[in-house]
Design a protein around this motif. Sequence first.
Motif, PDB file in Angstrom:
ATOM      1  N   PHE A  50       1.318  -8.301 -13.056  1.00 13.60           N
ATOM      2  CA  PHE A  50       2.669  -8.686 -12.692  1.00 13.60           C
ATOM      3  C   PHE A  50       3.284  -7.327 -11.968  1.00 13.60           C
ATOM      4  CE2 PHE A  50       2.474 -12.348 -15.652  1.00 13.60           C
ATOM      5  CZ  PHE A  50       2.558 -13.065 -14.593  1.00 13.60           C
ATOM      6  N   SER A  51       2.732  -6.202 -12.934  1.00 14.93           N
ATOM      7  CA  SER A  51       3.466  -5.034 -11.942  1.00 14.93           C
ATOM      8  C   SER A  51       2.397  -4.284 -11.056  1.00 14.93           C
ATOM      9  CB  SER A  51       3.395  -3.748 -13.174  1.00 14.93           C
ATOM     10  OG  SER A  51       2.238  -3.959 -13.841  1.00 14.93           O
ATOM     11  N   ASN A  52       1.238  -4.843 -11.244  1.00 10.04           N
ATOM     12  CA  ASN A  52       0.508  -4.872 -10.096  1.00 10.04           C
ATOM     13  C   ASN A  52       1.303  -6.005  -8.329  1.00 10.04           C
ATOM     14  OD1 ASN A  52      -1.657  -3.426 -11.057  1.00 10.04           O
ATOM     15  ND2 ASN A  52      -3.261  -4.770 -11.029  1.00 10.04           N
ATOM     16  N   ILE A  53       1.491  -7.046  -9.059  1.00  7.94           N
ATOM     17  CA  ILE A  53       2.029  -7.034  -7.692  1.00  7.94           C
ATOM     18  C   ILE A  53       3.164  -7.223  -7.329  1.00  7.94           C
ATOM     19  CG2 ILE A  53       2.493 -10.264  -7.002  1.00  7.94           C
ATOM     20  CD1 ILE A  53       0.418 -11.126  -8.824  1.00  7.94           C
ATOM     21  N   ALA A  54       4.291  -6.027  -8.301  1.00  4.02           N
ATOM     22  CA  ALA A  54       5.169  -6.290  -7.873  1.00  4.02           C
ATOM     23  C   ALA A  54       4.996  -4.764  -7.116  1.00  4.02           C
ATOM     24  CB  ALA A  54       6.064  -5.995  -9.006  1.00  4.02           C
ATOM     25  N   LEU A  87       2.164  -4.016  -4.896  1.00  4.34           N
ATOM     26  CA  LEU A  87       1.826  -4.649  -3.680  1.00  4.34           C
ATOM     27  C   LEU A  87       3.280  -5.239  -3.278  1.00  4.34           C
ATOM     28  CD1 LEU A  87      -0.771  -4.988  -1.943  1.00  4.34           C
ATOM     29  CD2 LEU A  87      -0.847  -7.701  -3.390  1.00  4.34           C
ATOM     30  N   SER A  88       4.148  -5.520  -3.637  1.00  3.44           N
ATOM     31  CA  SER A  88       5.197  -6.263  -3.302  1.00  3.44           C
ATOM     32  C   SER A  88       5.937  -5.357  -2.418  1.00  3.44           C
ATOM     33  CB  SER A  88       5.696  -7.184  -3.703  1.00  3.44           C
ATOM     34  OG  SER A  88       4.870  -7.996  -4.112  1.00  3.44           O
ATOM     35  N   ALA A  89       6.190  -4.216  -2.857  1.00  6.41           N
ATOM     36  CA  ALA A  89       6.629  -2.982  -2.796  1.00  6.41           C
ATOM     37  C   ALA A  89       6.591  -2.389  -2.096  1.00  6.41           C
ATOM     38  CB  ALA A  89       7.073  -2.209  -4.036  1.00  6.41           C
ATOM     39  N   TYR A  90       5.051  -2.316  -1.708  1.00  7.12           N
ATOM     40  CA  TYR A  90       4.288  -1.354  -1.183  1.00  7.12           C
ATOM     41  C   TYR A  90       5.064  -2.055   0.919  1.00  7.12           C
ATOM     42  CZ  TYR A  90       0.495   0.874   2.138  1.00  7.12           C
ATOM     43  OH  TYR A  90      -0.385   2.004   3.016  1.00  7.12           O
ATOM     44  N   ARG A  91       5.418  -0.815   0.604  1.00  9.98           N
ATOM     45  CA  ARG A  91       5.495  -0.474   3.049  1.00  9.98           C
ATOM     46  C   ARG A  91       6.624  -1.451   2.545  1.00  9.98           C
ATOM     47  NH1 ARG A  91       2.218   1.046   6.936  1.00  9.98           N
ATOM     48  NH2 ARG A  91       4.664   0.026   7.644  1.00  9.98           N
ATOM     49  N   TRP A  95       1.794  -9.477   5.995  1.00 11.52           N
ATOM     50  CA  TRP A  95       0.168 -10.257   6.730  1.00 11.52           C
ATOM     51  C   TRP A  95      -0.261 -11.725   6.151  1.00 11.52           C
ATOM     52  CZ3 TRP A  95      -1.601  -4.977   3.873  1.00 11.52           C
ATOM     53  CH2 TRP A  95      -1.475  -3.989   4.781  1.00 11.52           C
ATOM     54  N   MET A  96       0.575 -12.011   4.917  1.00 14.40           N
ATOM     55  CA  MET A  96      -0.691 -13.259   4.786  1.00 14.40           C
ATOM     56  C   MET A  96       0.604 -14.071   5.365  1.00 14.40           C
ATOM     57  SD  MET A  96      -1.490 -14.539   1.985  1.00 14.40           S
ATOM     58  CE  MET A  96      -1.766 -14.382   0.305  1.00 14.40           C
ATOM     59  N   ALA A  97       1.523 -14.187   5.852  1.00 13.00           N
ATOM     60  CA  ALA A  97       2.527 -15.090   7.033  1.00 13.00           C
ATOM     61  C   ALA A  97       1.998 -15.308   8.109  1.00 13.00           C
ATOM     62  CB  ALA A  97       4.082 -14.886   7.305  1.00 13.00           C
ATOM     63  N   ASN A 150      -5.447  -0.357  -7.115  1.00 11.21           N
ATOM     64  CA  ASN A 150      -4.835  -1.367  -7.895  1.00 11.21           C
ATOM     65  C   ASN A 150      -4.556  -2.589  -6.761  1.00 11.21           C
ATOM     66  OD1 ASN A 150      -4.819   0.476  -9.657  1.00 11.21           O
ATOM     67  ND2 ASN A 150      -4.104  -1.217 -11.047  1.00 11.21           N
ATOM     68  N   LEU A 151      -3.489  -1.500  -5.719  1.00 10.25           N
ATOM     69  CA  LEU A 151      -2.725  -2.388  -4.866  1.00 10.25           C
ATOM     70  C   LEU A 151      -4.344  -3.310  -4.167  1.00 10.25           C
ATOM     71  CD1 LEU A 151      -0.208   0.287  -3.406  1.00 10.25           C
ATOM     72  CD2 LEU A 151       0.149  -1.683  -4.588  1.00 10.25           C
ATOM     73  N   VAL A 152      -5.264  -2.616  -3.459  1.00 12.14           N
ATOM     74  CA  VAL A 152      -6.179  -2.993  -2.643  1.00 12.14           C
ATOM     75  C   VAL A 152      -6.901  -4.027  -3.633  1.00 12.14           C
ATOM     76  CG1 VAL A 152      -8.705  -2.585  -1.211  1.00 12.14           C
ATOM     77  CG2 VAL A 152      -6.527  -0.730  -1.823  1.00 12.14           C
ATOM     78  N   ILE A 153      -7.110  -3.932  -4.830  1.00  5.21           N
ATOM     79  CA  ILE A 153      -7.518  -5.031  -5.682  1.00  5.21           C
ATOM     80  C   ILE A 153      -6.496  -6.707  -5.716  1.00  5.21           C
ATOM     81  CG2 ILE A 153      -8.410  -5.843  -8.190  1.00  5.21           C
ATOM     82  CD1 ILE A 153      -9.370  -3.012  -7.720  1.00  5.21           C
TER      83      ILE A 153
END
Lengths: 282, 308
Positions: free
Chosen positions: A56-60, A62-66, A73-75, A247-250
């Motif tokens: 969850f911290s990884n997803i958080a 990634l969501s916070a990145y820029r 990108w997903m949309a 971690n973000l890339v993965i």
Amino acid sequence: MTTKGVRRPLGLAPTAVLLLGALYCLLPVCWVLAASTKTRGELFTTNAFAPGTGLFSNIADLSAYRDGIFWQWMANTALYAGVGALLSTAVSVLAGYALAKFRFFGRNMIFNVLIGGILVPAVVLAVPQYLLLAKAGLANTYWAVLLPSILHPYSIYLARIYASAAIPDALLEAGRIDGAGENRLLRVVAVPLMLPGMVTIFLFQFVAIWNNFLLPFIMLADDERFPLTVGLYTLLATGANQPALYNLVITGALLSIIPLIALFLTMQRYWRTDLSGGSVKS
Amino acid sequence: MAKANRGARVHSAGATPYLYLAPAVALFTLFIAAPIGYTAYLSLRRVQFSGLGLGKKSRTEIFVGLDNYRTAVADGEFWAGWLRVLGYATLVLALMLGLALVFALLLDSARVRLARFSRIAIFLPYAVPGVVATLLWGFLYLPSLSPIHATLRAFGFDNVDLLSPSTVMFSMVNVAIWGGTGFNMLVLYTQLRAIPRDYYEAARIDGAGELAIALRVKVPILAPAIVLTTVFSIIATIQVFTEPMTLRPISNAVSSTWSPLMKVYRDAFVTGDLYSAAATSLVIAAISVVPSLLFMRLVRRQAFGEER
């Protein structure tokens, strides 16, 4: 000579070979599933396939990145693949139906020229497509990725096969005798009969656009419009020398394949790849 | 062609078919024909600078005939790229299609357990974009992260570098096999399922085993599909771009001109020489034309020989 039961024993070796193949194909997917749950420290220290504590911290992160550009990108990818595949299917079905069910001057020539498009290497097209779209002021816009993705010669080829296999001439003839117009016949007779084939064409084109890298890579400069493939590439290019970004890339890699794998598992019966056989059996 | 028309009881209805074909033809003209024409035009031109090359007027485009082609063909790096892609493509085609055929035949043999699971698992990489596939394997090639290296160390192979100049091609071949086997397997398997089961009964009565049936009955029936998947795969592997491009950030062994297409990209967008990029891309197209024409013949004969 032998009885039926003995003649077809359970093949241990074939089963083992297939399971090895399955294992090989699942290996990177299992690895990314495990790796995306790991914190930065765990990534380099714990067993590669052991789950970690940081999903969850990884997803958080990634969501916070820029400012959440990953979800942009997903949309974007969903937009390119969804709208592109929809338009592509419509264009292909119209063309395939016309080629299969009408007799007209130039039919073979038009088909050969259209189908010849399969053979043109993508890069021969991508560079001049970029230059021409730039002249039209469309480079670096959503159109630059959408428009060149619509025409897919292979889908026209499939649509022609589906149309000639699935639509009986007698049915069209009967409709014409009853005075139905061509557009009405297309809507009421042709499209419903071709529907399973259309779903297949849509799916293949959806995956092709979702996975495309070269075209958006060349067309887009502004990362607000990137699809996932180009976004993840730039993320990797920035992060290659900074293990902190691994971690973000993965995590991004994992999240980017989930939608397609879901689509793929739920639409199982439409993944038919009859290249030469004809109709789609549903 | 005569075959396709034979007995065509299809309707002849004025403008309707042209109307239905119009979107496809318009898109073809705009996004395939026009770009090819534009590439051909660019490939015959070059920018000439006069004076100090400053200011707008000093930069003029001139016609140079086949000069760009001569330069493209004379470039050693271009042919080195072809050589790398040739080695890469040979390995990918042999291994990927070989595995796809073996898997398809095994799935069809009706003697295996967990066939559904294996089929789905092997097809799964098709849903993974090339960039992500390369990225995942790229991480698996990194010594600091990878279970592969841990396994190799356990067997006494220390310091294996999967991203060195001598190994990176095989690492790329592995990514391509991983990503492509499942799709080709499914194509062949779909064809196999379409063969009526009692087709094999005669062979069985003659005492043929599963292996003999596979080799003597199934493979010959599959031959057209095998040729078709091969030609598709040739076209795809010649155009390899995504995999080497994605490996570049993590491996020094992949140059910016590793494959011919990467050279086109570099010429066009990094060095900004559109004219030689255009010439080079047309040379690539010409070299790809041989398998392509083969493909055209196949498509016509195979699929439309019996269309009504």
